[in-house]
Design a protein around this motif. Structure first.
Motif, PDB file in Angstrom:
ATOM      1  N   ARG A  90       0.859  -1.020   0.053  1.00  0.00           N
ATOM      2  CA  ARG A  90       0.014  -0.059   0.046  1.00  0.00           C
ATOM      3  C   ARG A  90       0.783   1.193   0.020  1.00  0.00           C
ATOM      4  O   ARG A  90       1.814   1.395   0.619  1.00  0.00           O
ATOM      5  CB  ARG A  90      -0.898   0.079   1.031  1.00  0.00           C
ATOM      6  N   LYS A  91       0.399   2.137  -0.853  1.00  0.00           N
ATOM      7  CA  LYS A  91       1.229   3.333  -0.917  1.00  0.00           C
ATOM      8  C   LYS A  91       1.147   4.055   0.715  1.00  0.00           C
ATOM      9  O   LYS A  91       0.225   3.986   1.445  1.00  0.00           O
ATOM     10  CB  LYS A  91       0.259   4.587  -1.785  1.00  0.00           C
ATOM     11  N   GLY A  92       2.369   4.506   1.121  1.00  0.00           N
ATOM     12  CA  GLY A  92       2.527   5.225   2.054  1.00  0.00           C
ATOM     13  C   GLY A  92       2.993   4.267   3.190  1.00  0.00           C
ATOM     14  O   GLY A  92       3.406   4.600   4.426  1.00  0.00           O
ATOM     15  N   GLU A  93       3.252   2.971   2.706  1.00  0.00           N
ATOM     16  CA  GLU A  93       4.050   1.955   3.850  1.00  0.00           C
ATOM     17  C   GLU A  93       5.297   2.379   4.141  1.00  0.00           C
ATOM     18  O   GLU A  93       5.851   2.409   3.029  1.00  0.00           O
ATOM     19  CB  GLU A  93       3.373   0.642   3.452  1.00  0.00           C
ATOM     20  N   VAL A  94       5.984   2.047   5.131  1.00  0.00           N
ATOM     21  CA  VAL A  94       7.125   2.586   5.487  1.00  0.00           C
ATOM     22  C   VAL A  94       7.856   0.949   5.594  1.00  0.00           C
ATOM     23  O   VAL A  94       7.533   0.181   6.662  1.00  0.00           O
ATOM     24  CB  VAL A  94       7.208   3.195   6.758  1.00  0.00           C
ATOM     25  N   PHE A  95       9.110   0.926   5.175  1.00  0.00           N
ATOM     26  CA  PHE A  95       9.826  -0.063   5.532  1.00  0.00           C
ATOM     27  C   PHE A  95      11.439   0.177   5.486  1.00  0.00           C
ATOM     28  O   PHE A  95      11.724   1.207   5.163  1.00  0.00           O
ATOM     29  CB  PHE A  95       9.610  -1.345   4.464  1.00  0.00           C
TER      30      PHE A  95
END
Ligand SMILES: Cc1cc2nc3c(=O)[nH]c(=O)nc-3n(C[C@H](O)[C@H](O)[C@H](O)COP(=O)(O)OP(=O)(O)OC[C@H]3O[C@@H](n4cnc5c(N)ncnc54)[C@H](O)[C@@H]3O)c2cc1C
Ligand code: FES
Ligand code: FES
Lengths: 347, 243
Positions: free
Chosen positions: B174-179
């Motif tokens: 998903r757009k905006g997910e941080v990893f």
């Protein structure tokens, strides 16, 4: 067969014997895979096949309307592995908390069937081995002559028990319920899986209870109110139980409900809603501790509860239209948050 | 930011919502909250269900399918069940018409949405947009963890362990997910997982130390981001007894 389920947060590996539904295999291993009905109608258990082959045990399952065609999506509650399988669930999946009642497959037989008013039967089942379950949970069960499993909520609440009590409404043309009503069924073998369901009540909840049941939806509410009474929960918290039936003739469990109510008369209110007729005076006078009202159960509940929604946890069960209508007013008018609305749709 | 006209303000009555399709074919949901307009993604991030079929009381949007809930103004999950925020779009109302603009991955993201404008724009300045073809790796377990990433589009999968003994450790889509958030932790100089690009993906790469310096300079925003980071890490900790 080796199964790997890749969730958004991690992957789980478990074994599934031939023919066992992937959902059940995972739950048995303590992987809290997503599901609601466990019987092929709601689509919540949807997953995507990454690798391997599946056997679809019910190709016509209505829950498949929630699947995207051509993307390998399938219902974990209706498919078994035909070889090693890797599947993906687009959700966070966690291991079950230690201490929850672990779902398992168990055999049993019908011990007794007692016919109640309104095309309803109370069915007692003896299990081959004892199980633990929580108040508000259900079992998936099947009998050799009828294809597929059905979900039924336990009416009783007990730990380590071999005796489960159900109440089952006859559905015209329905496979299992027609079978149940068509002859003497005591002694018939059943295969069960459970306990299932998250509409559970624990006495450490510390909230007032609101139970809204349409028809046989009262089953799980009986277990919740039973457990709450066993723990004297209503000394401290209020309970509001709404039970909807068509006419006075269709009402059952009134003696039991009146019994619960009498033990906690201060804090436990039980209202019977009749959708199709005015409340007969004789009924009201026979059960002075119960309240009666005319209307659909969600309408009666909404009217009665107006202004007293403080610190409430709601439990809903019964036919989907009654549950959906209750969810609607609990969200929009009572402003309950989703975590305080627990439901089982009998679809 | 590309801005598109979506509808008349009067098309969406007070405390109601409507779904619209832009001329580019994208669907979005416009909600009126007491006369203020908000635009969010039209489809539930859980299971492809149209959110316009859900419940909306003027503040909280609920998907009817499994009751995931969001604050319409922030897109943040509320109600204790939703696992993902909603993508929000910037909304402008002019001359009785509603226009929306797309937001960058940083603003819709689970870590930084709602931060002060100045801090967001500083973070934006640190972010390098990168495109990665399918099949590549962004980093390997054991690599130094200098940068973290925000997904804009595509799909990234993670593996823990090395050589033969790797196992899948989740995925981002998903757009905006941080990893790669180890780069935001003081005591984690190396990657614990490797990140593979499974579909052509666009990501923002941000240097962890520089981002921390920006957040330190704006403690209110920094606190919010760290609180979100703590929640994010908790989500990826498997419960004990997990196999
Ligand atoms: C969580 C839950 C709890 C429930 N609790 C109760 C309860 O306490 N009391 C009660 O009366 N009802 C309950 N129900 C409803 C119950 O499960 C049945 O749907 C209902 O009794 C009608 O069953 P039937 O066999 O008569 O009807 P049918 O229409 O024959 O079948 C109903 C359901 O059985 C399953 N099914 C049918 N055919 C197949 C097949 N070939 N293969 C696989 N599956 C098949 C499907 O899930 C279908 O929706 C509950 C439902 C759910 C989901
Ligand atoms: S849980 Fe499988 S369809 Fe409902
Ligand atoms: S599809 Fe929206 S909450 Fe499940």
């Amino acid at each position: 067969m080796r199964i790997q389920v890749r969730a958004r947060n991690r992957a789980y590996d478990f074994e599934a014997p031939e023919g066992e539904k992937l959902l059940f295999a995972g739950l048995r291993e303590g992987v809290d895979l997503p599901y609601e009905c466990a019987t092929g109608t709601c689509g919540t258990c949807k997953a995507r096949l990454v690798e391997g082959e599946l056997k679809d045990l019910w190709p016509e399952a209505p829950g498949k309307k929630h699947l995207k065609a051509g993307e390998g999506e399938f219902l974990m509650c209706q498919c078994a592995a035909a070889g090693n399988v890797t599947a993906e669930v687009s959700k966070y999946v966690y291991a079950m908390d230690p201490g929850v009642c672990m779902p398992q497959a168990v055999g049993g037989k019908i011990a007794a069937v007692r016919h109640l008013p309104g095309d309803v039967a109370a069915v007692d089942v003896d299990l081959d081995s004892p199980i633990d379950f929580d108040a508000g949970q259900y079992m998936a069960l099947e009998t050799p002559g009828v294809a597929g499993m059905r979900g039924y909520s336990m009416v009783n609440f007990a730990r380590g028990t071999k005796r489960l009590e159900f109440v089952i409404k006859k559905k015209p043309g329905g496979g299992f319920s027609e079978w149940l009503f068509a002859g003497e069924r005591a002694g018939s073998a059943l295969a069960l899986f459970g306990p299932l369901g998250k509409a559970t009540f624990y006495p450490n909840l510390a909230k007032n209870l609101l139970c809204i049941a349409g028809g046989s939806g009262i089953a799980g509410m009986m277990a919740i109110v039973d457990r709450a009474c066993q723990e004297s929960y209503f000394n401290q918290y209020k309970g509001h139980v709404f039970f909807g039936v068509r006419t006075a003739k269709d009402a059952f469990y009134l003696d039991e409900l009146a019994g619960f109510q009498a033990r906690f008369a201060q804090n436990l209110a039980v209202t019977i809603a009749l959708s199709d007729e005015d409340v007969p005076a004789s009924l009201a006078s026979r059960y002075p501790g119960l309240r009666f009202d005319r209307g659909f159960v969600h309408e009666v509940a909404k009217k009665t509860m107006a202004g007293i929604y403080g610190n409430i946890r709601a439990y809903l069960a019964g036919p989907p239209p009654a549950v959906d209508a209750s969810i609607r007013f609990l969200l929009l008018e009572a402003k309950l948050s989703a975590e305080n609305i627990r439901y089982d749709k009998f679809s | 930011m590309t801005v598109k006209r979506i509808c008349l303000a009067s098309d969406v009555p007070t405390n109601e919502m409507r779904e619209f399709t832009t001329d580019g074919g994208d669907k979005l949901l416009v909600a009126n909250s007491g006369g203020e307009y908000f635009a969010v993604q039209a489809i539930c991030p859980h299971q492809d269900v149209p959110l316009c079929d859900g419940f909306y009381d003027g503040c909280v949007l609920t998907c009817h399918q499994h009751l995931w809930q969001w604050d319409i103004k922030t897109g943040e999950p509320v109600g204790g069940i939703a696992e993902a925020p909603l993508e929000r779009f910037a909304v402008f109302v002019e001359g009785g018409e509603v226009f929306v603009g797309t937001r960058g991955a940083l603003n819709v993201g689970e870590l930084f949405s709602g931060l002060s404008e100045s801090t967001l724009s500083k973070l934006q300045g640190l972010a390098k947009a990168e495109e990665h073809p399918a099949g590549g790796a962004l980093y390997q377990a054991g690599d130094p963890a200098d940068d973290f990433f925000v997904l804009d589009s595509g799909r990234i999968e993670f593996q823990i362990g090395r050589d033969e003994r790797t196992s899948p450790a989740g995925f981002m889509l998903r757009k905006g997910e941080v990893f790669g958030w180890a780069a935001l932790l003081d005591a984690h100089p190396t990657r614990i997982a490797s990140a593979r690009v499974l579909e052509p993906s666009r990501v923002l790469r941000i240097n962890g130390k520089q981002a921390l310096a920006v957040l330190e300079a704006d403690p209110a925003s920094g606190y919010l981001a760290m609180r979100r980071l703590a929640g994010l890490i908790a989500r990826f900790l498997a419960a004990p007894g997990a196999r």
